[in-house]
Design a protein around this motif. Structure first.
Motif, short mmCIF file in Angstrom:
data_model
loop_
_atom_site.label_atom_id
_atom_site.label_comp_id
_atom_site.label_asym_id
_atom_site.label_seq_id
_atom_site.Cartn_x
_atom_site.Cartn_y
_atom_site.Cartn_z
N PRO A 112 38.73 40.89 35.71
CA PRO A 112 38.69 40.01 34.44
C PRO A 112 38.41 38.57 34.82
N CYS A 113 38.13 37.67 33.98
CA CYS A 113 37.93 36.22 33.91
C CYS A 113 39.28 35.87 34.79
N SER A 114 40.34 36.23 33.90
CA SER A 114 41.66 35.68 34.35
C SER A 114 42.53 36.73 34.44
N PHE A 134 37.28 43.60 43.79
CA PHE A 134 38.04 43.16 42.58
C PHE A 134 38.28 41.95 42.17
N ARG A 135 37.60 41.34 41.36
CA ARG A 135 37.66 39.80 40.86
C ARG A 135 38.81 39.45 39.99
N SER A 136 39.45 38.11 40.16
CA SER A 136 40.25 37.88 39.20
C SER A 136 40.71 36.34 39.39
N SER A 140 27.90 37.55 33.75
CA SER A 140 28.90 37.08 32.80
C SER A 140 28.63 35.60 32.32
N HIS A 141 28.78 34.87 33.44
CA HIS A 141 28.55 33.30 32.94
C HIS A 141 27.25 32.77 32.54
N ILE A 142 26.29 33.59 33.03
CA ILE A 142 24.87 33.43 32.77
C ILE A 142 24.83 33.54 31.13
N THR A 201 30.76 40.97 37.49
CA THR A 201 30.66 40.73 35.91
C THR A 201 32.35 40.74 35.81
N GLU A 202 32.54 40.31 34.61
CA GLU A 202 33.90 39.99 34.12
C GLU A 202 34.08 41.40 33.27
N VAL A 203 35.17 42.14 33.59
CA VAL A 203 35.68 43.33 32.95
C VAL A 203 37.10 43.05 32.52
N SER A 210 40.78 34.00 28.42
CA SER A 210 39.60 33.22 28.42
C SER A 210 38.34 34.19 28.64
N ASP A 211 37.11 33.47 28.22
CA ASP A 211 35.92 33.98 28.38
C ASP A 211 35.51 35.25 27.53
N ALA A 212 36.33 35.54 26.44
CA ALA A 212 36.42 36.54 25.54
C ALA A 212 35.22 37.19 25.24
MN MN Z 1 35.15 33.24 33.36
#
Ligand code: MN
Ligand code: PEP
Length: 368
Positions: free
Chosen positions: A22-24, A46-48, A199-201, A225-227, A236-238
Motif C-alpha cells: 500500500p501507499c500508506s 513488501f512496501r508501505s 503508480s506515482h507516474i 506498485t501500490e496495492v 492516500s493515493d486512492a
Molecule cells: Mn503513494
C-alpha cells in the motif's frame, strides 16, 4: 566519483524485481491482508509508507512509528523483506532498530541535499540497502548527487526508483515519465538496478500496465506498485492503487525482454543490423559536418555584406519543407522539429563565431 554499487535484489536476467504494497500503512490488519495476498504471488519485497510526505498539510501524514511493528509482523508472518520511506535521521534510526530490510528515499527528499546528507550520515556504519527515487524535478545531477552521498556513507547496495517528474498543466500522467532521464542515469551509473514506480507516474489505474510494460521494454530491473485491499477507500493515493488480484494479473501480462541471448543466429543477424546502423550514423554525421561547412561559408558571406545571421522567414521555410519531407519518410513532426532546431542552432553558433572573429591583421584598419 568512483562508486561501487551492488544490486539491492538478487534476480536472474529476465526476472523483474517486484515490490508492492500500500501507499500508506493504515492498520495492522490492512497491511497484513495485503502482504499475505502479495506473498502468495511470490513478490520480492513488501512496501508501505508510514511517514508520508504530503504535498499539502491536512492530508493523512502516515501512522508513524507504530507502523514499524506492523511491518515486523509482515516479515514474521510472510517471510517477505520489507521496505519503507525515510525522510530524516530519526526515521533512519527507528527503521534500522525495527529491522526494516530496505530503505527508500522519496522524491521530495532526493531533491534536498541537506536531507539526503542527514540520512547518509545516519546510515554510516550500516550496510542496509537503499533505493533512491528520482527528484521531483527533471535533474539527473541531483539524482546522481543523492546516489553519491549515500555511496560515500559506505552503503554498497544502492538502487534507484523512477517515479516521474512534476509538471504544470494537463497531462495523462500524474508525474511525467520523461524516460530519457532514467536512461541517462543508467548510462552514468552502469549496472545500478532501476525500478519503475508506475503508480506515482500514472496517478490512475488504467495505464499502470502500459507504463510497467514500457519499463520492461527499456530494460528496467523491476516494478514498485501500490496495492491496497480496498483501493477506493485508501487514505492516500486512492486513485492509483489496485487490489492484489488486479496487480497479479498486471504482472502476469508483462512481457519481459532480456538484454541478449546466446542464440548464434540471433547474434549474427543483430550484428549485421547494427553494422548497418553504424554505417548510417557515420554518413549522417559526415553530412552534418558538410552542412556546417556550408553554413560557415554563408556566415562569411553574410559578414562581408553586413547581413544578420537569423532570417525568420528562411528558417520557417526550411522547417516547413523538412516537416513535409519527414512525413513522407514516416517521421513525426515533433521529431523533425526537434532535430532540425538543434541543427539550426548549431549552424547559428558556427555563424556567430565567424561574425565575431576579430578582423585579420592586414585587413582594413578601422579609424578611431
Ligand atoms: Mn503513494
Ligand atoms: C510513495 O511512494 O508513496 C511516495 C510518497 O512517493 P514519491 O516520493 O514518489 O512521491
Amino acid at each position: 566519483m568512483e562508486m561501487t554499487i551492488n544490486p539491492v535484489f538478487d534476480k536472474k536476467p529476465g526476472q523483474p524485481v517486484i515490490i508492492a504494497g500500500p501507499c500508506s500503512a493504515e492498520s495492522e490488519e490492512q497491511v497484513l491482508k495485503t502482504a499475505k495476498a502479495l506473498a502468495k504471488q511470490g513478490i520480492d519485497c513488501f512496501r508501505s509508507g508510514i511517514w508520508k510526505p504530503r504535498t499539502r498539510p491536512g492530508s493523512f501524514e502516515g501512522v508513524g512509528e507504530i507502523g514499524l511493528n506492523w511491518l515486523k509482523t509482515v516479515k514474521q508472518e510472510t517471510g517477505l523483506p520489507v521496505t519503507t520511506e525515510v525522510a530524516n535521521r530519526e526515521h533512519v534510526f527507528a527503521a534500522l532498530k525495527a529491522g526494516i530490510d530496505v530503505l527508500w528515499l522519496g522524491a521530495r527528499t532526493t531533491v534536498n541535499p541537506f536531507s539526503v546528507q542527514e540520512i547518509a550520515d545516519a546510515l554510516k556504519g550500516t550496510d542496509i540497502p537503499v533505493l533512491i527515487k528520482n527528484p521531483i524535478n527533471p535533474d539527473v545531477k541531483l539524482w546522481m548527487g543523492a546516489i553519491e552521498r549515500i555511496s560515500k556513507a559506505g552503503i554498497s547496495r544502492i538502487g534507484v526508483i523512477h517515479r516521474g517528474f512534476s509538471s504544470f498543466g494537463n497531462s495523462k500522467y500524474r508525474n511525467e515519465p520523461r524516460w530519457q532521464l532514467p536512461i541517462e542515469l543508467k548510462r552514468l551509473v552502469p549496472g545500478i538496478q532501476i525500478i519503475c514506480d508506475n503508480s506515482h507516474i500514472c496517478g490512475r489505474r488504467d495505464i499502470l500496465g502500459a507504463v510497467a510494460q514500457k519499463a520492461m521494454d527499456l530494460q528496467f530491473d523491476g516494478l514498485m506498485t501500490e496495492v491496497h485491499p480496498n483501493p477506493d477507500e485508501a487514505w492516500s493515493d486512492a486513485a492509483q492503487q489496485i487490489t492484489p488480484a488486479v496487480f497479479g494479473k498486471l504482472v502476469k501480462a508483462l512481457k519481459v525482454r532480456v538484454a541478449t541471448t546466446d542464440d548464434v543466429e540471433y547474434l549474427e543477424h543483430i550484428d549485421d543490423l547494427r553494422h548497418e546502423i553504424d554505417g548510417i550514423d557515420k554518413d549522417l554525421f559526415e553530412l552534418l559536418g558538410k552542412r556546417m561547412t556550408a553554413a560557415e561559408s554563408i556566415g562569411k558571406y553574410k559578414k562581408k555584406n553586413n547581413i544578420s545571421i537569423l532570417q525568420a522567414s528562411r528558417w520557417s521555410e526550411i522547417l516547413n519543407k523538412t516537416i513535409e519531407l519527414g512525413r513522407e519518410k514516416g517521421l513525426s513532426d515533433g521529431f523533425v522539429t526537434q532535430i532540425l532546431t538543434a541543427i539550426h542552432q548549431e549552424s547559428i553558433n558556427h555563424q556567430t563565431q565567424i561574425m565575431n572573429e576579430p578582423a585579420k591583421k592586414g585587413g582594413k584598419k578601422v579609424k578611431a
